[in-house]
Design a protein around this motif. Structure first.
Motif, mmCIF file in Angstrom:
data_model
loop_
_atom_site.group_PDB
_atom_site.id
_atom_site.type_symbol
_atom_site.label_atom_id
_atom_site.label_comp_id
_atom_site.label_asym_id
_atom_site.label_seq_id
_atom_site.Cartn_x
_atom_site.Cartn_y
_atom_site.Cartn_z
ATOM 1 N N GLU A 70 0.823 -1.210 0.000
ATOM 2 C CA GLU A 70 0.000 0.000 0.000
ATOM 3 C C GLU A 70 0.859 1.263 0.000
ATOM 4 O O GLU A 70 1.465 1.601 1.020
ATOM 5 N N PHE A 71 0.894 1.939 -1.130
ATOM 6 C CA PHE A 71 1.618 3.208 -1.198
ATOM 7 C C PHE A 71 0.869 4.266 -0.415
ATOM 8 O O PHE A 71 -0.363 4.232 -0.303
ATOM 9 N N LEU A 72 1.612 5.225 0.159
ATOM 10 C CA LEU A 72 1.021 6.320 0.920
ATOM 11 C C LEU A 72 1.294 7.626 0.200
ATOM 12 O O LEU A 72 2.438 7.896 -0.176
ATOM 13 N N GLY A 73 0.278 8.453 0.046
ATOM 14 C CA GLY A 73 0.416 9.662 -0.763
ATOM 15 C C GLY A 73 1.080 10.836 -0.081
ATOM 16 O O GLY A 73 0.944 11.972 -0.539
ATOM 17 N N PHE A 74 1.800 10.592 1.003
ATOM 18 C CA PHE A 74 2.510 11.659 1.717
ATOM 19 C C PHE A 74 3.889 11.871 1.094
ATOM 20 O O PHE A 74 4.545 10.917 0.675
ATOM 21 N N ASP B 113 6.778 12.435 2.256
ATOM 22 C CA ASP B 113 7.940 11.800 2.876
ATOM 23 C C ASP B 113 7.857 10.281 2.903
ATOM 24 O O ASP B 113 8.717 9.615 3.491
ATOM 25 N N CYS B 114 6.849 9.697 2.259
ATOM 26 C CA CYS B 114 6.810 8.248 2.124
ATOM 27 C C CYS B 114 7.630 7.847 0.897
ATOM 28 O O CYS B 114 7.557 8.504 -0.147
ATOM 29 N N SER B 115 8.400 6.791 1.033
ATOM 30 C CA SER B 115 9.294 6.393 -0.062
ATOM 31 C C SER B 115 8.528 6.016 -1.329
ATOM 32 O O SER B 115 9.023 6.223 -2.440
ATOM 33 N N VAL B 116 7.336 5.456 -1.174
ATOM 34 C CA VAL B 116 6.511 5.093 -2.330
ATOM 35 C C VAL B 116 5.167 5.792 -2.164
ATOM 36 O O VAL B 116 4.351 5.407 -1.324
ATOM 37 N N ASN B 117 4.936 6.863 -2.952
ATOM 38 C CA ASN B 117 3.731 7.671 -2.729
ATOM 39 C C ASN B 117 2.844 7.849 -3.965
ATOM 40 O O ASN B 117 1.934 8.664 -3.950
ATOM 41 N N THR B 118 3.111 7.066 -5.014
ATOM 42 C CA THR B 118 2.230 7.105 -6.191
ATOM 43 C C THR B 118 1.905 5.690 -6.646
ATOM 44 O O THR B 118 2.667 4.741 -6.417
ATOM 45 N N THR C 246 -8.071 5.563 -1.691
ATOM 46 C CA THR C 246 -8.470 6.788 -2.394
ATOM 47 C C THR C 246 -7.834 8.040 -1.803
ATOM 48 O O THR C 246 -7.496 8.965 -2.542
ATOM 49 N N CYS C 247 -7.640 8.081 -0.490
ATOM 50 C CA CYS C 247 -6.956 9.220 0.125
ATOM 51 C C CYS C 247 -5.547 9.354 -0.443
ATOM 52 O O CYS C 247 -5.157 10.414 -0.922
ATOM 53 N N HIS C 248 -4.791 8.264 -0.398
ATOM 54 C CA HIS C 248 -3.408 8.312 -0.855
ATOM 55 C C HIS C 248 -3.303 8.450 -2.375
ATOM 56 O O HIS C 248 -2.359 9.060 -2.888
ATOM 57 N N PHE C 249 -4.255 7.887 -3.072
ATOM 58 C CA PHE C 249 -4.266 7.984 -4.526
ATOM 59 C C PHE C 249 -4.363 9.445 -4.962
ATOM 60 O O PHE C 249 -3.524 9.944 -5.735
ATOM 61 N N PHE C 250 -5.368 10.145 -4.456
ATOM 62 C CA PHE C 250 -5.594 11.523 -4.900
ATOM 63 C C PHE C 250 -4.655 12.515 -4.210
ATOM 64 O O PHE C 250 -4.167 13.446 -4.856
#
Length: 265
Positions: free
Chosen positions: A137-141, A143-148, A170-174
């Motif tokens: 699960e990528f995180l859209g922040f 400073d997260c290494s994988v965010n897209t 959906t939060c991290h996606f957008f």
């Protein structure tokens, strides 16, 4: 699509409350919050957990989560993976959620991909022994290494293991700037679960900003149209970290979550 409820949405409730309230609301599946699982096992054992799921005819779909899985103590995270996979096997849970690490400063993409692929391959080997999948699960922040989604999908493709897939939130996606066009490029069979929530804004997003589906500004109808376009028919799960909902009863929150999610499904 199967409707699911995530235990983060009712963080102060027990796992037993989550199970009963999710079923009562109409959900078919529950994502287990791991601290609640450990608490229930400590008090009643694994069999008590398994029996409660069976009595309520509710499917435990994931355990959330191995956090900071990359760019941290690999031995510690692999040990955690084994522990959670063993529990997942005992409870007939489909997948463990795996979250990439936060990093200080910028890292080049090649370094991020290399670390992520190595860790996921090692975890996949462990998970296979227990017949369990991993959902990355990528995180859209920032400073997260994988965010897209694009980078997460690149990593999952390079891992190339049949028990490793994606989790799309959906939060991290957008919030992370991913586009519906990138979702169209994903093999739907590699999506383990979709986390559904809404946001009041897209700038400076925090987990606590999350709202019930339809209560914010996200183009969720277009998002669901895209999921259907690529043939996704798996679980969709309401996952919030909004303290306002934590003040309410678990059954009240689960009921609202079910009613607002089914509008889109």
């Amino acid at each position: 699509m199967k409707l699911a409820f995530n235990g983060a949405t009712t963080i102060r409730a027990s796992l037993a409350e989550d199970i009963v309230c999710a079923k009562r609301a109409g959900f078919e599946m529950l994502e287990i919050w791991k601290s609640k699982l450990f608490d229930m096992i400590k008090n009643g054992g694994v069999e008590t957990v398994k029996r409660l799921f069976e009595q309520n005819v509710l499917k435990p779909v994931t355990i959330n989560s191995i956090e900071q899985a990359t760019f941290s103590s690999r031995e510690e995270k692999l040990d955690e993976c084994e522990k959670l996979c063993e529990l997942a096997n005992m409870l007939n849970v489909e997948a463990i959620v795996v979250v990439p690490g936060f990093v200080r400063g910028r890292l080049d993409e090649a370094t991020i991909v290399k670390e992520s692929v190595e860790v996921l391959k090692q975890m996949a080997s462990i998970a296979r022994r227990f017949n369990v999948k991993l959902g990355f699960e990528f995180l859209g922040f920032s400073d997260c290494s994988v965010n897209t989604l694009t980078l997460a999908w690149k990593i999952v493709e390079q891992v190339g293991e049949d028990n490793v897939g994606l989790i799309v939130d959906t939060c991290h996606f957008f919030a992370g700037g991913s586009k519906l066009e990138s979702l169209e490029q994903i093999d739907a069979s590699k999506i383990i679960i979709v986390h559904v929530n809404d946001l009041p804004k897209l700038e400076g997003v925090k987990d606590s900003d999350r709202l019930m589906p339809g209560d914010g500004i996200l183009p969720l109808r277009d998002f669901f149209k895209t999921l259907k376009k690529i043939g996704y028919s798996g679980p969709v799960s309401v996952e919030l970290f909004n303290e306002r909902y934590w003040q309410l009863s678990a059954c009240e929150v689960a009921k609202e979550a079910f009613e607002k999610l089914k509008v889109f499904v």
